[in-house]
Scaffold this active site. Structure first.
Site, PDB file in Angstrom:
ATOM      1  N   ASN A  82      -3.864   5.510   3.542  1.00 28.09           N
ATOM      2  CA  ASN A  82      -3.615   6.240   2.302  1.00 28.09           C
ATOM      3  C   ASN A  82      -4.868   7.060   1.992  1.00 28.09           C
ATOM      4  O   ASN A  82      -5.861   6.522   1.532  1.00 28.09           O
ATOM      5  CB  ASN A  82      -3.323   5.232   1.177  1.00 28.09           C
ATOM      6  CG  ASN A  82      -3.229   5.894  -0.183  1.00 28.09           C
ATOM      7  OD1 ASN A  82      -3.124   7.116  -0.285  1.00 28.09           O
ATOM      8  ND2 ASN A  82      -3.262   5.089  -1.235  1.00 28.09           N
ATOM      9  N   LYS A  87      -5.275   9.332  -0.226  1.00 29.10           N
ATOM     10  CA  LYS A  87      -5.432   9.703  -1.643  1.00 29.10           C
ATOM     11  C   LYS A  87      -5.774  11.203  -1.749  1.00 29.10           C
ATOM     12  O   LYS A  87      -5.292  11.986  -0.952  1.00 29.10           O
ATOM     13  CB  LYS A  87      -6.482   8.806  -2.311  1.00 29.10           C
ATOM     14  CG  LYS A  87      -6.206   7.329  -1.995  1.00 29.10           C
ATOM     15  CD  LYS A  87      -7.002   6.370  -2.802  1.00 29.10           C
ATOM     16  CE  LYS A  87      -6.619   4.950  -2.397  1.00 29.10           C
ATOM     17  NZ  LYS A  87      -7.260   3.935  -3.208  1.00 29.10           N
ATOM     18  N   HIS A 145       2.037   3.263  -6.504  1.00 27.12           N
ATOM     19  CA  HIS A 145       0.640   2.902  -6.225  1.00 27.12           C
ATOM     20  C   HIS A 145      -0.076   2.631  -7.557  1.00 27.12           C
ATOM     21  O   HIS A 145       0.226   3.279  -8.560  1.00 27.12           O
ATOM     22  CB  HIS A 145      -0.059   4.024  -5.458  1.00 27.12           C
ATOM     23  CG  HIS A 145      -1.422   3.624  -4.985  1.00 27.12           C
ATOM     24  ND1 HIS A 145      -2.523   3.677  -5.805  1.00 27.12           N
ATOM     25  CD2 HIS A 145      -1.857   3.120  -3.802  1.00 27.12           C
ATOM     26  CE1 HIS A 145      -3.581   3.227  -5.130  1.00 27.12           C
ATOM     27  NE2 HIS A 145      -3.195   2.883  -3.913  1.00 27.12           N
ATOM     28  N   GLU A 165      -2.838   3.502  -8.673  1.00 31.26           N
ATOM     29  CA  GLU A 165      -3.444   4.681  -9.301  1.00 31.26           C
ATOM     30  C   GLU A 165      -2.380   5.518 -10.019  1.00 31.26           C
ATOM     31  O   GLU A 165      -2.649   6.138 -11.044  1.00 31.26           O
ATOM     32  CB  GLU A 165      -4.222   5.487  -8.255  1.00 31.26           C
ATOM     33  CG  GLU A 165      -5.533   4.787  -7.910  1.00 31.26           C
ATOM     34  CD  GLU A 165      -5.982   4.951  -6.471  1.00 31.26           C
ATOM     35  OE1 GLU A 165      -5.560   5.898  -5.793  1.00 31.26           O
ATOM     36  OE2 GLU A 165      -6.776   4.092  -6.015  1.00 31.26           O
ATOM     37  N   GLU A 191      -1.196  -5.027  -3.462  1.00 33.91           N
ATOM     38  CA  GLU A 191      -2.540  -4.474  -3.641  1.00 33.91           C
ATOM     39  C   GLU A 191      -3.091  -4.897  -5.001  1.00 33.91           C
ATOM     40  O   GLU A 191      -2.776  -4.261  -6.024  1.00 33.91           O
ATOM     41  CB  GLU A 191      -2.498  -2.944  -3.572  1.00 33.91           C
ATOM     42  CG  GLU A 191      -1.975  -2.400  -2.265  1.00 33.91           C
ATOM     43  CD  GLU A 191      -2.505  -1.005  -1.981  1.00 33.91           C
ATOM     44  OE1 GLU A 191      -3.136  -0.815  -0.937  1.00 33.91           O
ATOM     45  OE2 GLU A 191      -2.315  -0.103  -2.827  1.00 33.91           O
ATOM     46  N   GLY A 243     -10.574  -0.006  -3.702  1.00 34.83           N
ATOM     47  CA  GLY A 243     -11.722   0.893  -3.785  1.00 34.83           C
ATOM     48  C   GLY A 243     -12.986   0.239  -4.305  1.00 34.83           C
ATOM     49  O   GLY A 243     -13.944   0.918  -4.654  1.00 34.83           O
ATOM     50  N   SER A 275      -9.532  -2.702  -0.169  1.00 32.84           N
ATOM     51  CA  SER A 275     -10.826  -2.861   0.529  1.00 32.84           C
ATOM     52  C   SER A 275     -10.687  -3.425   1.941  1.00 32.84           C
ATOM     53  O   SER A 275     -11.547  -4.182   2.408  1.00 32.84           O
ATOM     54  CB  SER A 275     -11.798  -3.703  -0.312  1.00 32.84           C
ATOM     55  OG  SER A 275     -12.076  -3.039  -1.529  1.00 32.84           O
TER      56      SER A 275
HETATM   57  P1  PGA Z   1      -8.965   0.905  -0.570  1.00 31.91           P
HETATM   58  O1  PGA Z   1      -7.571   1.461  -1.165  1.00 31.91           O
HETATM   59  O2  PGA Z   1      -8.715   0.493   0.847  1.00 31.91           O
HETATM   60  O3  PGA Z   1      -9.928   2.045  -0.691  1.00 31.91           O
HETATM   61  O4  PGA Z   1      -9.349  -0.275  -1.411  1.00 31.91           O
HETATM   62  C1  PGA Z   1      -6.354   0.854  -0.836  1.00 31.91           C
HETATM   63  C2  PGA Z   1      -5.212   1.594  -1.493  1.00 31.91           C
HETATM   64  O5  PGA Z   1      -5.367   2.089  -2.612  1.00 31.91           O
HETATM   65  O6  PGA Z   1      -4.118   1.700  -0.919  1.00 31.91           O
END
Ligand code: PGA
Length: 263
Positions: free
Chosen positions: A9, A11, A100, A102, A172, A178, A218
Protein backbone atom coordinates in the site's frame (compact mmCIF):
# COMPACT_ATOMS: atom_id res chain seq x y z
CA UNK A 1 -5.34 -24.06 1.24
CA UNK A 2 -5.71 -20.29 0.90
CA UNK A 3 -3.08 -18.65 -1.30
CA UNK A 4 -1.15 -16.01 0.66
CA UNK A 5 -1.36 -12.36 -0.41
CA UNK A 6 1.49 -9.90 0.09
CA UNK A 7 0.38 -6.38 -0.73
CA UNK A 8 2.09 -3.01 -1.01
CA UNK A 9 0.00 0.00 0.00
CA UNK A 10 1.95 2.99 -1.29
CA UNK A 11 -0.53 5.53 0.09
CA UNK A 12 0.15 9.07 -1.25
CA UNK A 13 3.65 8.31 -2.51
CA UNK A 14 5.41 7.93 -5.88
CA UNK A 15 4.96 9.72 -9.20
CA UNK A 16 4.22 7.66 -12.32
CA UNK A 17 7.94 7.60 -13.14
CA UNK A 18 8.83 6.48 -9.61
CA UNK A 19 6.16 3.77 -9.72
CA UNK A 20 7.56 2.45 -13.00
CA UNK A 21 11.13 2.43 -11.78
CA UNK A 22 10.06 0.54 -8.63
CA UNK A 23 8.20 -1.92 -10.87
CA UNK A 24 11.25 -2.57 -13.03
CA UNK A 25 13.55 -3.35 -10.08
CA UNK A 26 10.94 -5.34 -8.17
CA UNK A 27 9.87 -7.51 -11.12
CA UNK A 28 13.48 -8.24 -11.99
CA UNK A 29 14.18 -9.45 -8.42
CA UNK A 30 10.94 -11.45 -8.26
CA UNK A 31 11.47 -13.22 -11.59
CA UNK A 32 15.06 -13.99 -10.74
CA UNK A 33 13.79 -15.73 -7.59
CA UNK A 34 10.91 -17.48 -9.41
CA UNK A 35 12.22 -17.87 -12.98
CA UNK A 36 9.13 -19.67 -14.32
CA UNK A 37 7.02 -16.72 -13.06
CA UNK A 38 5.04 -19.23 -11.05
CA UNK A 39 4.84 -17.11 -7.90
CA UNK A 40 3.58 -19.20 -4.96
CA UNK A 41 1.98 -16.17 -3.29
CA UNK A 42 -0.25 -13.46 -4.72
CA UNK A 43 1.60 -10.16 -4.98
CA UNK A 44 -0.32 -6.89 -5.33
CA UNK A 45 0.74 -3.26 -5.62
CA UNK A 46 -1.63 -0.45 -4.61
CA UNK A 47 -0.25 2.76 -6.17
CA UNK A 48 -2.01 6.13 -6.39
CA UNK A 49 -4.83 6.34 -8.94
CA UNK A 50 -2.53 8.16 -11.37
CA UNK A 51 -0.03 5.29 -11.61
CA UNK A 52 -2.64 2.55 -12.03
CA UNK A 53 -2.87 2.63 -15.86
CA UNK A 54 0.91 2.55 -16.34
CA UNK A 55 1.38 -0.35 -13.91
CA UNK A 56 -1.59 -2.28 -15.29
CA UNK A 57 -0.17 -1.92 -18.80
CA UNK A 58 3.29 -3.00 -17.63
CA UNK A 59 1.99 -6.03 -15.73
CA UNK A 60 -0.84 -7.12 -18.04
CA UNK A 61 -0.57 -10.94 -18.19
CA UNK A 62 2.11 -10.91 -15.48
CA UNK A 63 1.66 -12.39 -12.01
CA UNK A 64 1.81 -9.00 -10.26
CA UNK A 65 -1.64 -7.64 -9.47
CA UNK A 66 -2.60 -3.97 -9.29
CA UNK A 67 -5.23 -2.45 -7.06
CA UNK A 68 -6.61 0.90 -5.93
CA UNK A 69 -6.46 2.34 -2.42
CA UNK A 70 -10.06 3.53 -2.40
CA UNK A 71 -13.07 4.14 -4.65
CA UNK A 72 -16.61 5.51 -4.59
CA UNK A 73 -19.60 3.19 -4.50
CA UNK A 74 -21.74 4.85 -7.18
CA UNK A 75 -21.50 3.81 -10.83
CA UNK A 76 -21.04 7.37 -12.13
CA UNK A 77 -22.38 10.87 -11.67
CA UNK A 78 -21.83 14.18 -9.91
CA UNK A 79 -19.23 13.13 -7.31
CA UNK A 80 -16.38 15.57 -7.86
CA UNK A 81 -13.00 14.09 -7.07
CA UNK A 82 -14.17 10.48 -6.85
CA UNK A 83 -13.30 7.39 -8.91
CA UNK A 84 -15.95 4.78 -9.81
CA UNK A 85 -15.59 0.99 -9.55
CA UNK A 86 -16.02 0.37 -13.28
CA UNK A 87 -13.20 2.85 -14.00
CA UNK A 88 -10.84 0.79 -11.84
CA UNK A 89 -11.97 -2.40 -13.51
CA UNK A 90 -11.55 -0.82 -16.93
CA UNK A 91 -8.02 0.31 -16.04
CA UNK A 92 -7.11 -3.29 -15.15
CA UNK A 93 -7.35 -3.32 -11.35
CA UNK A 94 -7.93 -6.67 -9.68
CA UNK A 95 -8.19 -5.40 -6.09
CA UNK A 96 -9.36 -2.39 -4.11
CA UNK A 97 -8.51 -1.51 -0.50
CA UNK A 98 -11.63 -0.44 1.40
CA UNK A 99 -12.02 1.11 4.86
CA UNK A 100 -8.32 1.71 5.45
CA UNK A 101 -7.85 3.32 8.87
CA UNK A 102 -6.53 6.50 7.22
CA UNK A 103 -9.79 6.71 5.25
CA UNK A 104 -11.81 6.06 8.39
CA UNK A 105 -9.88 8.36 10.74
CA UNK A 106 -8.64 11.20 8.50
CA UNK A 107 -11.50 11.31 5.99
CA UNK A 108 -14.35 10.23 8.26
CA UNK A 109 -15.35 7.09 6.39
CA UNK A 110 -18.02 5.13 8.26
CA UNK A 111 -19.05 1.46 8.40
CA UNK A 112 -22.02 2.44 6.20
CA UNK A 113 -19.69 3.83 3.52
CA UNK A 114 -17.58 0.67 3.68
CA UNK A 115 -20.70 -1.50 3.29
CA UNK A 116 -21.68 0.33 0.09
CA UNK A 117 -18.14 0.11 -1.26
CA UNK A 118 -17.80 -3.60 -0.54
CA UNK A 119 -21.03 -4.34 -2.42
CA UNK A 120 -20.01 -2.09 -5.34
CA UNK A 121 -16.57 -3.72 -5.59
CA UNK A 122 -18.05 -7.23 -5.74
CA UNK A 123 -20.69 -6.11 -8.27
CA UNK A 124 -17.90 -4.85 -10.54
CA UNK A 125 -15.62 -7.88 -10.22
CA UNK A 126 -13.06 -6.18 -7.97
CA UNK A 127 -11.64 -8.12 -5.01
CA UNK A 128 -12.03 -5.98 -1.89
CA UNK A 129 -9.33 -5.86 0.79
CA UNK A 130 -11.35 -4.73 3.79
CA UNK A 131 -9.32 -3.10 6.57
CA UNK A 132 -10.38 -3.35 10.20
CA UNK A 133 -8.58 -2.47 13.41
CA UNK A 134 -8.76 -0.78 16.79
CA UNK A 135 -7.19 2.45 18.01
CA UNK A 136 -4.79 2.51 20.95
CA UNK A 137 -7.51 3.85 23.26
CA UNK A 138 -9.82 1.05 22.20
CA UNK A 139 -7.12 -1.58 22.79
CA UNK A 140 -6.30 -0.14 26.21
CA UNK A 141 -10.01 -0.14 27.09
CA UNK A 142 -10.13 -3.84 26.13
CA UNK A 143 -12.49 -3.07 23.26
CA UNK A 144 -10.49 -4.61 20.43
CA UNK A 145 -12.78 -7.59 19.85
CA UNK A 146 -15.92 -5.48 20.02
CA UNK A 147 -14.64 -2.86 17.55
CA UNK A 148 -13.16 -5.35 15.10
CA UNK A 149 -16.22 -7.59 15.13
CA UNK A 150 -18.47 -4.53 14.57
CA UNK A 151 -16.44 -3.60 11.47
CA UNK A 152 -16.43 -7.18 10.20
CA UNK A 153 -20.17 -7.68 10.74
CA UNK A 154 -20.91 -4.45 8.89
CA UNK A 155 -18.71 -5.22 5.89
CA UNK A 156 -19.90 -8.83 5.54
CA UNK A 157 -23.58 -7.91 5.84
CA UNK A 158 -23.55 -7.51 2.04
CA UNK A 159 -21.28 -10.45 1.13
CA UNK A 160 -22.85 -13.73 -0.02
CA UNK A 161 -21.12 -16.92 1.22
CA UNK A 162 -20.02 -17.87 -2.30
CA UNK A 163 -18.28 -14.47 -2.61
CA UNK A 164 -15.97 -15.07 0.35
CA UNK A 165 -13.17 -16.33 -1.87
CA UNK A 166 -13.04 -12.91 -3.54
CA UNK A 167 -12.77 -11.05 -0.25
CA UNK A 168 -9.68 -10.37 1.87
CA UNK A 169 -9.69 -8.87 5.36
CA UNK A 170 -6.66 -6.95 6.61
CA UNK A 171 -6.39 -6.68 10.38
CA UNK A 172 -4.48 -3.44 10.93
CA UNK A 173 -4.33 -2.10 14.47
CA UNK A 174 -4.39 1.68 14.04
CA UNK A 175 -1.61 2.16 16.61
CA UNK A 176 0.71 -0.10 14.61
CA UNK A 177 0.30 1.71 11.28
CA UNK A 178 3.29 3.80 10.30
CA UNK A 179 4.60 3.83 13.87
CA UNK A 180 7.34 1.19 13.68
CA UNK A 181 5.51 -0.52 16.54
CA UNK A 182 4.10 -3.78 15.19
CA UNK A 183 1.56 -5.90 17.04
CA UNK A 184 2.84 -8.96 18.88
CA UNK A 185 2.26 -11.95 16.60
CA UNK A 186 0.27 -13.65 19.40
CA UNK A 187 -2.06 -10.66 19.65
CA UNK A 188 -2.45 -10.40 15.86
CA UNK A 189 -3.24 -14.10 15.68
CA UNK A 190 -5.84 -13.81 18.47
CA UNK A 191 -7.66 -10.99 16.69
CA UNK A 192 -7.48 -12.80 13.35
CA UNK A 193 -8.92 -15.98 14.88
CA UNK A 194 -11.67 -13.76 16.33
CA UNK A 195 -12.36 -12.37 12.83
CA UNK A 196 -12.70 -15.93 11.50
CA UNK A 197 -15.11 -16.79 14.34
CA UNK A 198 -17.20 -13.70 13.62
CA UNK A 199 -17.40 -14.60 9.93
CA UNK A 200 -18.34 -18.22 10.71
CA UNK A 201 -21.08 -16.96 13.04
CA UNK A 202 -22.48 -14.67 10.32
CA UNK A 203 -22.80 -17.51 7.82
CA UNK A 204 -23.54 -20.26 10.34
CA UNK A 205 -20.83 -22.57 8.98
CA UNK A 206 -17.05 -22.89 8.61
CA UNK A 207 -16.93 -20.39 5.76
CA UNK A 208 -13.86 -18.55 7.05
CA UNK A 209 -11.70 -21.39 5.75
CA UNK A 210 -12.12 -19.71 2.37
CA UNK A 211 -11.38 -16.21 3.61
CA UNK A 212 -7.94 -14.64 3.38
CA UNK A 213 -7.04 -12.59 6.44
CA UNK A 214 -3.87 -10.47 6.47
CA UNK A 215 -1.99 -8.60 9.15
CA UNK A 216 -0.85 -5.01 8.56
CA UNK A 217 1.01 -2.43 10.65
CA UNK A 218 4.78 -1.79 10.58
CA UNK A 219 5.54 -4.99 8.65
CA UNK A 220 9.07 -5.23 7.24
CA UNK A 221 11.41 -7.96 5.98
CA UNK A 222 12.75 -8.46 9.52
CA UNK A 223 9.36 -9.26 11.10
CA UNK A 224 7.18 -10.64 8.28
CA UNK A 225 8.08 -14.23 9.17
CA UNK A 226 6.83 -13.87 12.71
CA UNK A 227 3.35 -13.08 11.35
CA UNK A 228 3.17 -15.31 8.31
CA UNK A 229 4.40 -18.39 10.16
CA UNK A 230 1.05 -18.34 12.00
CA UNK A 231 -1.37 -20.57 10.16
CA UNK A 232 -4.31 -18.14 10.41
CA UNK A 233 -2.33 -15.20 8.95
CA UNK A 234 -2.57 -15.45 5.16
CA UNK A 235 -0.28 -12.57 4.32
CA UNK A 236 0.52 -8.94 5.00
CA UNK A 237 -0.47 -5.44 3.90
CA UNK A 238 2.65 -3.31 3.94
CA UNK A 239 2.86 0.49 3.90
CA UNK A 240 6.19 2.25 4.53
CA UNK A 241 8.44 -0.77 3.94
CA UNK A 242 6.80 -1.43 0.56
CA UNK A 243 8.12 1.78 -0.98
CA UNK A 244 11.56 0.31 -1.58
CA UNK A 245 11.62 -2.45 -4.24
CA UNK A 246 14.49 -4.42 -2.64
CA UNK A 247 12.83 -4.36 0.77
CA UNK A 248 9.42 -5.29 -0.65
CA UNK A 249 10.98 -8.15 -2.59
CA UNK A 250 12.58 -9.39 0.66
CA UNK A 251 9.18 -9.21 2.37
CA UNK A 252 7.67 -11.37 -0.39
CA UNK A 253 10.53 -13.86 -0.20
CA UNK A 254 10.58 -14.06 3.61
CA UNK A 255 6.79 -14.28 3.72
CA UNK A 256 6.80 -17.13 1.23
CA UNK A 257 9.47 -19.00 3.23
CA UNK A 258 7.34 -18.68 6.36
CA UNK A 259 4.33 -19.96 4.51
CA UNK A 260 5.94 -22.80 2.58
CA UNK A 261 5.12 -25.37 5.25
CA UNK A 262 1.39 -24.71 4.79
CA UNK A 263 1.31 -24.63 0.98
P1 PGA B 1 2.74 0.60 7.58
O1 PGA B 1 1.27 0.78 6.95
O2 PGA B 1 3.30 -0.69 7.06
O3 PGA B 1 3.52 1.80 7.13
O4 PGA B 1 2.57 0.54 9.07
C1 PGA B 1 0.41 -0.31 6.79
C2 PGA B 1 -0.88 0.13 6.14
O5 PGA B 1 -1.35 1.24 6.41
O6 PGA B 1 -1.48 -0.61 5.35
Amino acid sequence: MRKPLIAANWKMNKTIGEALSFAGVFAERLYRRFPDKNIPVDVALFPSFLSIPALCALFANEPIHIGAQNMHWEKSGAFTGEVAPYMLKDAGCAFVILGHSERRHIFGETDEDVIKKVRAALDHGLNPVICVGETLEEREADETDRVVSRMVKAAFSVVDPEELRSVTVAYEPVWAIGTGREARPDDAEDVILGIRKTVDAIYGQDTSENLRVLYGGSVKSKNVRSFMSRESVDGVLVGGASLDPEEFFKIVDEGYKARRKFL
